[in-house]
Design a protein around this motif. Structure first.
Motif, PDB file in Angstrom:
ATOM      1  N   VAL A 254     -71.062  51.194  60.544  1.00 15.06           N
ATOM      2  CA  VAL A 254     -71.955  52.085  59.764  1.00 15.06           C
ATOM      3  C   VAL A 254     -73.308  53.139  60.871  1.00 15.06           C
ATOM      4  O   VAL A 254     -74.410  53.784  60.368  1.00 15.06           O
ATOM      5  CB  VAL A 254     -73.395  50.852  60.331  1.00 15.06           C
ATOM      6  N   ARG A 255     -71.675  53.797  61.372  1.00 17.85           N
ATOM      7  CA  ARG A 255     -72.137  54.671  61.686  1.00 17.85           C
ATOM      8  C   ARG A 255     -72.239  55.495  60.821  1.00 17.85           C
ATOM      9  O   ARG A 255     -70.996  55.632  59.777  1.00 17.85           O
ATOM     10  CB  ARG A 255     -71.079  55.387  62.709  1.00 17.85           C
TER      11      ARG A 255
ATOM     12  N   PRO B 288     -85.179  56.735  66.099  1.00 14.37           N
ATOM     13  CA  PRO B 288     -85.727  54.908  66.271  1.00 14.37           C
ATOM     14  C   PRO B 288     -84.530  54.374  65.761  1.00 14.37           C
ATOM     15  O   PRO B 288     -85.469  53.370  66.169  1.00 14.37           O
ATOM     16  CB  PRO B 288     -86.774  55.826  65.059  1.00 14.37           C
TER      17      PRO B 288
ATOM     18  N   PHE C 245     -75.113  53.745  67.093  1.00 13.48           N
ATOM     19  CA  PHE C 245     -74.173  53.765  67.839  1.00 13.48           C
ATOM     20  C   PHE C 245     -74.211  55.845  69.133  1.00 13.48           C
ATOM     21  O   PHE C 245     -73.076  55.689  69.684  1.00 13.48           O
ATOM     22  CB  PHE C 245     -72.746  54.026  67.622  1.00 13.48           C
TER      23      PHE C 245
ATOM     24  N   THR D   6     -74.831  58.198  67.580  1.00 12.92           N
ATOM     25  CA  THR D   6     -74.326  58.961  67.225  1.00 12.92           C
ATOM     26  C   THR D   6     -75.417  60.767  67.349  1.00 12.92           C
ATOM     27  O   THR D   6     -74.435  61.785  66.954  1.00 12.92           O
ATOM     28  CB  THR D   6     -73.939  59.460  65.476  1.00 12.92           C
TER      29      THR D   6
ATOM     30  N   ILE E 255     -84.389  54.656  70.068  1.00 11.18           N
ATOM     31  CA  ILE E 255     -84.516  53.319  70.515  1.00 11.18           C
ATOM     32  C   ILE E 255     -83.927  52.286  69.283  1.00 11.18           C
ATOM     33  O   ILE E 255     -83.038  53.117  68.399  1.00 11.18           O
ATOM     34  CB  ILE E 255     -85.999  53.429  69.665  1.00 11.18           C
ATOM     35  N   GLU E 256     -82.895  51.761  70.033  1.00 11.80           N
ATOM     36  CA  GLU E 256     -81.946  50.955  69.467  1.00 11.80           C
ATOM     37  C   GLU E 256     -81.909  49.531  69.897  1.00 11.80           C
ATOM     38  O   GLU E 256     -81.767  48.772  71.047  1.00 11.80           O
ATOM     39  CB  GLU E 256     -80.678  51.239  70.067  1.00 11.80           C
ATOM     40  N   TRP E 257     -82.432  48.431  69.073  1.00 11.97           N
ATOM     41  CA  TRP E 257     -82.660  47.141  69.025  1.00 11.97           C
ATOM     42  C   TRP E 257     -81.222  46.918  70.272  1.00 11.97           C
ATOM     43  O   TRP E 257     -81.306  45.543  70.327  1.00 11.97           O
ATOM     44  CB  TRP E 257     -83.034  46.692  67.904  1.00 11.97           C
TER      45      TRP E 257
ATOM     46  N   GLY F  81     -85.412  48.908  72.713  1.00 15.30           N
ATOM     47  CA  GLY F  81     -86.081  48.498  72.528  1.00 15.30           C
ATOM     48  C   GLY F  81     -86.054  48.001  71.138  1.00 15.30           C
ATOM     49  O   GLY F  81     -85.145  48.279  70.597  1.00 15.30           O
ATOM     50  N   ASP F  82     -88.032  48.131  70.756  1.00 13.56           N
ATOM     51  CA  ASP F  82     -88.134  47.788  69.389  1.00 13.56           C
ATOM     52  C   ASP F  82     -89.040  48.862  68.622  1.00 13.56           C
ATOM     53  O   ASP F  82     -90.190  49.433  68.512  1.00 13.56           O
ATOM     54  CB  ASP F  82     -89.007  46.153  69.231  1.00 13.56           C
TER      55      ASP F  82
ATOM     56  N   SER G 100     -80.497  56.814  60.000  1.00 13.39           N
ATOM     57  CA  SER G 100     -80.445  56.522  59.157  1.00 13.39           C
ATOM     58  C   SER G 100     -80.963  54.428  59.227  1.00 13.39           C
ATOM     59  O   SER G 100     -80.255  54.430  60.241  1.00 13.39           O
ATOM     60  CB  SER G 100     -78.839  56.181  59.185  1.00 13.39           C
TER      61      SER G 100
ATOM     62  N   PRO H 231     -82.351  51.211  59.256  1.00 14.25           N
ATOM     63  CA  PRO H 231     -81.255  50.086  58.154  1.00 14.25           C
ATOM     64  C   PRO H 231     -81.834  49.353  57.187  1.00 14.25           C
ATOM     65  O   PRO H 231     -82.824  49.397  56.637  1.00 14.25           O
ATOM     66  CB  PRO H 231     -82.179  49.191  59.583  1.00 14.25           C
TER      67      PRO H 231
ATOM     68  N   PRO I 104     -84.365  43.313  58.396  1.00 14.00           N
ATOM     69  CA  PRO I 104     -83.303  44.673  58.678  1.00 14.00           C
ATOM     70  C   PRO I 104     -83.808  44.963  60.436  1.00 14.00           C
ATOM     71  O   PRO I 104     -83.178  45.486  60.878  1.00 14.00           O
ATOM     72  CB  PRO I 104     -83.441  46.023  57.566  1.00 14.00           C
ATOM     73  N   PHE I 105     -84.952  44.809  60.095  1.00 20.21           N
ATOM     74  CA  PHE I 105     -85.412  45.252  61.505  1.00 20.21           C
ATOM     75  C   PHE I 105     -85.284  43.998  63.109  1.00 20.21           C
ATOM     76  O   PHE I 105     -86.078  44.509  64.693  1.00 20.21           O
ATOM     77  CB  PHE I 105     -86.912  45.612  61.891  1.00 20.21           C
ATOM     78  N   THR I 106     -84.540  43.394  62.920  1.00 17.26           N
ATOM     79  CA  THR I 106     -83.844  42.822  63.672  1.00 17.26           C
ATOM     80  C   THR I 106     -82.375  42.611  64.153  1.00 17.26           C
ATOM     81  O   THR I 106     -82.014  41.371  63.937  1.00 17.26           O
ATOM     82  CB  THR I 106     -84.784  40.689  63.042  1.00 17.26           C
ATOM     83  N   ASN I 107     -82.432  43.534  62.866  1.00 18.48           N
ATOM     84  CA  ASN I 107     -80.371  43.487  62.411  1.00 18.48           C
ATOM     85  C   ASN I 107     -80.219  42.112  61.321  1.00 18.48           C
ATOM     86  O   ASN I 107     -79.100  42.020  61.660  1.00 18.48           O
ATOM     87  CB  ASN I 107     -79.656  43.612  63.746  1.00 18.48           C
TER      88      ASN I 107
HETATM   89  C1  LIG Z   1     -77.761  52.491  59.828  1.00 19.11           C
HETATM   90  S1  LIG Z   1     -77.539  52.051  62.306  1.00 19.11           S
HETATM   91  C2  LIG Z   1     -78.106  53.374  63.230  1.00 19.11           C
HETATM   92  C3  LIG Z   1     -76.425  54.196  62.842  1.00 19.11           C
HETATM   93  C4  LIG Z   1     -76.561  55.063  63.765  1.00 19.11           C
HETATM   94  N1  LIG Z   1     -76.817  56.312  62.439  1.00 19.11           N
HETATM   95  C5  LIG Z   1     -74.928  56.163  63.559  1.00 19.11           C
HETATM   96  O1  LIG Z   1     -74.178  56.634  63.814  1.00 19.11           O
HETATM   97  O2  LIG Z   1     -74.336  55.293  65.148  1.00 19.11           O
HETATM   98  C6  LIG Z   1     -79.404  51.467  62.200  1.00 19.11           C
HETATM   99  C7  LIG Z   1     -79.702  50.472  63.095  1.00 19.11           C
HETATM  100  O3  LIG Z   1     -80.916  50.435  63.886  1.00 19.11           O
HETATM  101  C8  LIG Z   1     -80.436  49.653  64.228  1.00 19.11           C
HETATM  102  N2  LIG Z   1     -81.955  48.916  64.573  1.00 19.11           N
HETATM  103  C9  LIG Z   1     -82.369  47.534  63.786  1.00 19.11           C
HETATM  104  N3  LIG Z   1     -83.919  47.516  63.546  1.00 19.11           N
HETATM  105  C10 LIG Z   1     -84.307  47.868  64.755  1.00 19.11           C
HETATM  106  C11 LIG Z   1     -85.331  47.717  65.080  1.00 19.11           C
HETATM  107  N4  LIG Z   1     -86.980  47.185  64.666  1.00 19.11           N
HETATM  108  N5  LIG Z   1     -86.310  49.034  66.523  1.00 19.11           N
HETATM  109  C12 LIG Z   1     -84.701  49.684  66.888  1.00 19.11           C
HETATM  110  N6  LIG Z   1     -83.284  49.459  65.915  1.00 19.11           N
HETATM  111  C13 LIG Z   1     -83.166  48.708  65.103  1.00 19.11           C
HETATM  112  C14 LIG Z   1     -79.472  48.497  64.354  1.00 19.11           C
HETATM  113  O4  LIG Z   1     -79.167  47.510  65.465  1.00 19.11           O
HETATM  114  C15 LIG Z   1     -78.860  49.279  63.941  1.00 19.11           C
HETATM  115  O5  LIG Z   1     -77.714  49.819  65.462  1.00 19.11           O
END
Ligand SMILES: C[S@@+](CC[C@H](N)C(=O)[O-])C[C@H]1O[C@@H](n2cnc3c(N)ncnc32)[C@H](O)[C@@H]1O
Length: 217
Positions: A24-25, A48, A52, A54, A69-71, A92-93, A112, A114, A124-127
């Motif tokens: 999903v990068r 936010p 990974f 990027t 921030i990354e969950w 974090g969240d 980008s 989720p 989606p916000f809990t992966n």
């Molecule tokens: C579409 S991916 C982003 C990828 C990024 N653009 C890259 O190139 O690596 C969305 C990210 O949001 C994270 N995510 C999901 N819920 C979240 C939250 N509540 N707070 C912070 N990050 C969250 C996911 O773990 C996932 O890594």
């Protein structure tokens, strides 16, 4: 930034062992265009949903200050390992964004989020690890995250979300990009979309996406 970009979706660097499933990068060439155009060296760039890393890595490489921030713990660790100064990348969240000690002069937020299909049952916000409360709630949550971000933005800051309309093999379509644009418009001024064509494609129905652009005006 031009209103249509045609970009190569391939990455020079593969992900390390242990990361599986859909990649999903987005490629670094995407955030680079926006960082170049809409920020200067020394400015703060924030993601936010850092994934990974990027966006943050591109920002750092271009002399900007990276915050995010990354969950997911493993993604957070991976992203941090790619940064010279990982202190701004929080594990974090983003739903609780206002609780974090983020700077208040963010010049560009680029991410980008989720994604969610209208009938998805996971949050989606809990992966996607917990049950969700439906598509409308997803959009309200996204809007709430950007409402919390607003006071941390420098005047005139740019906010970009990369999103696509989602198609499934059975014909189901979710107008995610349209709906995200409308949801964030509650909080920030929508200034238009930049269409990104992807080569090769990511997956079924997903050969282009939209960088939805907003400003804190
Ligand atoms: C579409 S991916 C982003 C990828 C990024 N653009 C890259 O190139 O690596 C969305 C990210 O949001 C994270 N995510 C999901 N819920 C979240 C939250 N509540 N707070 C912070 N990050 C969250 C996911 O773990 C996932 O890594």
């Amino acid at each position: 930034v031009r209103t249509f970009l045609l970009l190569d979706n391939r990455h020079d660097e593969p992900l390390s062992e242990g990361f599986t499933g859909p990649d999903v990068r987005f490629p670094p060439v995407l955030p680079r265009q926006f960082i170049e155009e809409w920020t200067r060296p020394g400015d703060v760039v924030f993601d936010p949903f850092a994934g990974f890393g990027t966006t943050l890595r591109a920002a750092e490489e271009m002399g900007r200050i990276a915050w995010g921030i990354e969950w997911d713990a493993r993604r957070h660790a991976y992203a941090a390992s790619g940064l010279r100064d990982p202190s701004g990348l929080l594990h974090g969240d983003s739903r609780q964004l206002s609780r974090y000690p983020l700077p208040d002069n963010i010049t560009l937020s680029f991410t980008s989020p989720p994604y969610m299909m209208e009938d998805d049952s996971e949050n989606p916000f809990t992966n996607y690890s917990a049950a969700g409360a439906g598509y409308d709630h997803y959009l309200e949550t996204l809007s709430s995250i950007y409402r919390q971000l607003r006071p941390r933005l420098a005047p005139g800051a740019y906010v970009v979300l990369e999103a696509a309309n989602l198609k499934r093999g059975d014909g189901a379509l979710t107008t995610l990009a349209w709906d995200v644009a409308r949801a964030i418009s509650d909080v920030l001024t929508f200034t238009g979309e930049i269409v990104v064509g992807w080569q090769p494609t990511y997956g079924f129905g997903y050969d282009h996406s939209y960088c939805l652009t907003f400003r804190a005006l």
